[in-house]
Write a protein that holds these residues in place. Structure first.
Motif, short mmCIF file in Angstrom:
data_model
loop_
_atom_site.label_atom_id
_atom_site.label_comp_id
_atom_site.label_asym_id
_atom_site.label_seq_id
_atom_site.Cartn_x
_atom_site.Cartn_y
_atom_site.Cartn_z
N GLU A 6 0.81 -1.21 0.00
CA GLU A 6 0.00 0.00 0.00
C GLU A 6 0.84 1.25 0.00
O GLU A 6 0.40 2.30 -0.44
CB GLU A 6 -0.90 -0.01 1.23
CG GLU A 6 -1.92 -1.11 1.12
CD GLU A 6 -3.06 -0.91 2.07
OE1 GLU A 6 -3.19 0.18 2.62
OE2 GLU A 6 -3.82 -1.86 2.26
N GLY A 9 2.56 3.64 -3.32
CA GLY A 9 2.06 4.90 -3.86
C GLY A 9 1.60 5.84 -2.75
O GLY A 9 0.66 6.58 -2.92
N GLN A 11 0.77 8.66 -0.25
CA GLN A 11 0.67 10.10 -0.36
C GLN A 11 1.30 10.71 0.87
O GLN A 11 1.21 10.16 1.95
CB GLN A 11 -0.81 10.49 -0.43
CG GLN A 11 -1.50 10.00 -1.68
CD GLN A 11 -0.90 10.61 -2.94
OE1 GLN A 11 -0.72 11.81 -3.02
NE2 GLN A 11 -0.55 9.76 -3.90
N ARG A 290 -7.43 8.25 6.05
CA ARG A 290 -8.10 7.32 5.16
C ARG A 290 -9.52 7.03 5.60
O ARG A 290 -10.33 6.50 4.88
CB ARG A 290 -7.31 6.03 5.06
CG ARG A 290 -6.96 5.72 3.62
CD ARG A 290 -6.43 4.34 3.47
NE ARG A 290 -5.18 4.19 4.21
CZ ARG A 290 -4.57 3.01 4.31
NH1 ARG A 290 -5.10 1.95 3.77
NH2 ARG A 290 -3.45 2.89 4.96
N SER B 198 -6.04 -2.78 -3.68
CA SER B 198 -5.75 -1.35 -3.83
C SER B 198 -5.49 -1.02 -5.29
O SER B 198 -5.89 0.04 -5.78
CB SER B 198 -4.57 -0.93 -2.95
OG SER B 198 -3.44 -1.67 -3.28
N SER B 199 -4.85 -1.96 -6.00
CA SER B 199 -4.57 -1.72 -7.41
C SER B 199 -5.87 -1.70 -8.22
O SER B 199 -6.06 -0.87 -9.12
CB SER B 199 -3.62 -2.82 -7.89
OG SER B 199 -3.52 -2.85 -9.26
N LEU B 201 -8.87 -0.88 -7.03
CA LEU B 201 -9.60 0.33 -6.67
C LEU B 201 -9.13 1.51 -7.51
O LEU B 201 -9.93 2.31 -7.99
CB LEU B 201 -9.39 0.64 -5.18
CG LEU B 201 -10.28 -0.11 -4.21
CD1 LEU B 201 -9.94 0.26 -2.78
CD2 LEU B 201 -11.75 0.20 -4.49
N GLU B 202 -7.80 1.58 -7.66
CA GLU B 202 -7.22 2.68 -8.42
C GLU B 202 -7.68 2.62 -9.87
O GLU B 202 -8.13 3.60 -10.44
CB GLU B 202 -5.70 2.57 -8.33
CG GLU B 202 -4.96 3.83 -8.65
CD GLU B 202 -3.49 3.63 -8.46
OE1 GLU B 202 -2.74 3.84 -9.41
OE2 GLU B 202 -3.08 3.20 -7.34
N ILE B 203 -7.59 1.42 -10.46
CA ILE B 203 -7.92 1.26 -11.88
C ILE B 203 -9.42 1.49 -12.13
O ILE B 203 -9.81 2.06 -13.13
CB ILE B 203 -7.51 -0.15 -12.37
CG1 ILE B 203 -6.02 -0.38 -12.13
CG2 ILE B 203 -7.90 -0.35 -13.81
CD1 ILE B 203 -5.12 0.15 -13.20
N GLY B 205 -11.24 3.53 -10.88
CA GLY B 205 -11.56 4.95 -10.93
C GLY B 205 -11.03 5.64 -12.18
O GLY B 205 -11.24 6.84 -12.37
N GLU B 206 -10.32 4.89 -13.03
CA GLU B 206 -9.72 5.51 -14.22
C GLU B 206 -10.78 5.87 -15.27
O GLU B 206 -11.84 5.25 -15.33
CB GLU B 206 -8.71 4.54 -14.86
CG GLU B 206 -7.51 4.24 -14.00
CD GLU B 206 -6.44 5.33 -14.12
OE1 GLU B 206 -6.52 6.12 -15.09
OE2 GLU B 206 -5.55 5.38 -13.26
N ALA B 231 -4.70 -4.05 -13.46
CA ALA B 231 -4.49 -4.08 -12.01
C ALA B 231 -3.46 -5.13 -11.63
O ALA B 231 -2.84 -5.06 -10.58
CB ALA B 231 -5.81 -4.35 -11.29
#
Lengths: 291, 312
Positions: A6, A9, A11, A290, B198-199, B201-203, B205-206, B231
């Motif tokens: 996690e 990336g 922030q 978060r 997490s990967s 979730l990120e994708i 949202g693309e 992902a």
């Protein structure tokens, strides 16, 4: 290992120092944070106060062998009649010694690397990050196994090895924080006032960059405790101290006749590592907002 | 792509030399005189100084360290990992004999871990904050916190002793493999699962995923064909780290279930202070790590053209 994913990336979490106390309270107010803090506190208390808390010396033959848990021996006794409760309490001390020493080394190395890489940037940053990546993929358990294979079991070499190899995560988080902080107004203000580079790094940037790193330390230390226990379980623990892994290792032969010998040391490791993971997660969550 | 592969292969050389140097230096730093250690095992009585000297000369132990290291590396290229103190057998032969046992639990465990991790990771991301998401987060936390040996015992007690479904230890049938494989897989699933989630979730949202949805593709097709493929890239990246976890796992799982794999081989060698075996193990495992990381890199480059074009 959990945090690697996690944080890749991550922030920057930079929040001015003034709001920290509330932040800590906020992270402890979640169920996970509260349980984690409680378990971690228990580990530290048991480790620090072992001589006061333990009924006997963990190596002393104290009663009849293989006694099931009872009022006199809450965790039972082992094959030599040694009190297991004392063993588990002193085991906490060993875990704490390893965890605290490794944590100290990780803070020093990780902070130095992170501060330098983030503040100086350019080729310094590139070089330090390459080294960090290299250290990040080093298989620590494997290396610990090899060091013990050649030099024999002992806490000193284990701490040294784990300390020298466990800092990359911390360095990366600190670096990201520093990158976010170094052009903030208060840092620029200090620079305009003629503060030296050392002063800016240590007095202005470090206090703000450190908290997310410290939160991460819980996760790092949890891994370290697991490695020490795993080595102990293989019979490669330091023979001069009582360790949870060693206790679990000795218990193997009595799995069917004396369940308590396996249960309590195993439970102790599980709860300690779980506590540190929960605490680390909760503080990190609170810092990055978060939830 | 060929150029990229060649570059990556070339980059392995210094790292591999570093590993061999580490193995060489560590064995040299280990306490005890190698001539003494070997001859002590060959004769019933302690060797005389003359015998020790003769042995050192015959094996070049008096040569400068650099010459000895050169000889060591040359030997490695010819597949010589040294000779075991205990058995007198070449270390490589003994290691290779043990590899299939380790692979029969490691490969199914890896497949299982990956299947569980990706399935649950995707479902948790798609149904974010659902009961399933929270449950899997808790399970991952437990998987991170429980030592492999405690997990193994818990599985033995529940599945073998209480339910009587599986044999506790031993080998021969597939039933004997279930507990070791399950232990190894469950212990390494957490990090992969969290990363998939997490990967994903990120994708999800693309823009291109939203576009695909907006164009009316069925949601499962968007998830599997558009999102999951992208992902999985970071998931491939951590395969190397997962492998490191497997080294820990196999050593302990093999010890508990009394399997004669590479893990128990090295633990036995440590107790016997059989330095050539340990040295051979370092070079062997180090080489395996490098190769796996190479495969991971190449796989990434194959999946993502940006990587191989950047490097060229």
């Amino acid at each position: 290992m959990s945090a690697t994913a996690e944080l890749a990336g991550a922030q920057p979490a930079a929040t001015p120092v003034g709001r920290r106390p509330r932040l800590l309270v906020r992270s402890l107010r979640t169920p996970g944070g509260a349980v984690g803090a409680g378990l971690s506190l228990l580990l530290v208390a048991a480790g620090l106060l072992a001589p006061l808390l333990a009924p006997t010396d963990p190596f002393a033959v104290d009663g009849p062998p293989l006694t099931a848990p009872s009022g006199a021996y809450p965790f039972g006794t082992d094959a030599l009649g040694r009190d297991l409760l004392s063993g588990v309490i002193y085991g906490a001390r060993t875990s704490l010694i390893v965890a605290a020493s490794v944590a100290a080394m990780v803070i020093v190395i990780g902070t130095t690397v992170g501060l330098w890489a983030g503040y100086f940037g350019g080729w310094v940053d590139d070089a330090l990050m390459r080294i960090t990546e290299l250290f990040q993929v080093l298989p620590r358990f494997f290396m610990a196994l090899v060091v013990i294979a050649f030099f024999g079991p002992g806490l000193d070499r284990l701490v040294l090895l784990l300390g020298v190899t466990s800092w990359p995560l911390l360095a990366r988080v600190i670096r990201v924080e520093v990158l976010a902080l170094r052009h903030r107004e208060f840092v620029e203000a200090a620079r305009v006032h003629g503060a030296s580079r050392t002063r800016i790094l240590l007095r202005e940037i470090l206090p703000n960059a450190l908290p997310p790193g410290i939160a991460l330390l819980g996760l790092v230390v949890a891994q370290v405790i697991l490695i020490e226990a795993s080595l102990g379980f293989l019979g490669l623990g330091d023979p001069n101290v009582t360790s949870w892994g060693t206790l679990a290792s000795e218990a193997q032969r009595f799995l069917r006749v004396a369940w308590w010998l396996s249960l309590f040391p195993g439970l102790a490791i599980l709860l300690a590592v779980l506590g540190l993971n929960l605490l680390g997660d909760a503080v990190t969550d609170a810092l990055t907002g978060r939830r | 792509m060929t150029r990229y592969v060649l570059r990556r292969l070339l980059a392995l050389v210094p790292t591999w030399l570093g590993i061999s140097l580490a193995a060489f230096v560590l064995a040299g730093l280990a306490p005890g005189d190698p001539a003494q250690l070997i001859l002590d095992r060959q004769f019933d009585e302690p060797p005389t100084e003359a015998q020790l000297q003769e042995f050192r000369e015959a094996n070049g132990l008096d040569d400068p360290k650099a010459v000895q290291y050169g000889r060591f590396v040359l030997g490695l290229f010819q597949g010589q990992l040294g000779t075991s103190f205990r058995s007198g057998e070449p270390v490589l032969n003994e290691l290779v004999e043990r590899v299939p046992t380790t692979l029969t639990i490691a490969l199914p465990a890896f497949a299982l871990a990956l299947t569980i991790a990706v399935t649950i990771g995707v479902l948790s991301a798609v149904r974010r904050n659902s009961f399933m998401d929270h449950g899997s987060r808790l399970a991952a936390l437990m998987s991170d916190s429980v030592p492999t040996f405690v997990l193994a015992y818990a599985l033995i007690i529940v599945l073998a002793v209480q339910a009587g479904l599986l044999p506790v230890a031993g080998r021969g049938t597939w039933q004997h493999l279930v507990l070791p494989v399950l232990t190894l897989a469950l212990g390494t699933t957490a990090s992969l699962m969290r990363l998939t989630r997490s990967s994903m979730l990120e994708i999800l949202g693309e823009d291109y995923v939203r576009t695909a949805r907006a164009m009316g593709f069925p949601s499962w097709s968007v998830i599997l064909r558009h999102a999951l493929r992208n992902a999985l890239l970071p998931v491939v990246t951590v395969a190397g780290i997962v492998l490191a976890g497997f080294v820990t796992g196999t050593v302990i799982v093999e010890t508990i279930f009394a399997l004669p794999g590479v893990g128990t081989f090295v633990v036995d060698a440590i107790f016997a202070r059989d330095y050539p075996v340990i040295q051979g193990f370092v070079v062997f495992t180090g080489t395996v790590f490098l190769l796996v990381n190479l495969v991971v890199d190449l796989l990434q480059a194959a999946l993502d053209p940006r990587i191989r074009l950047d490097a060229a």
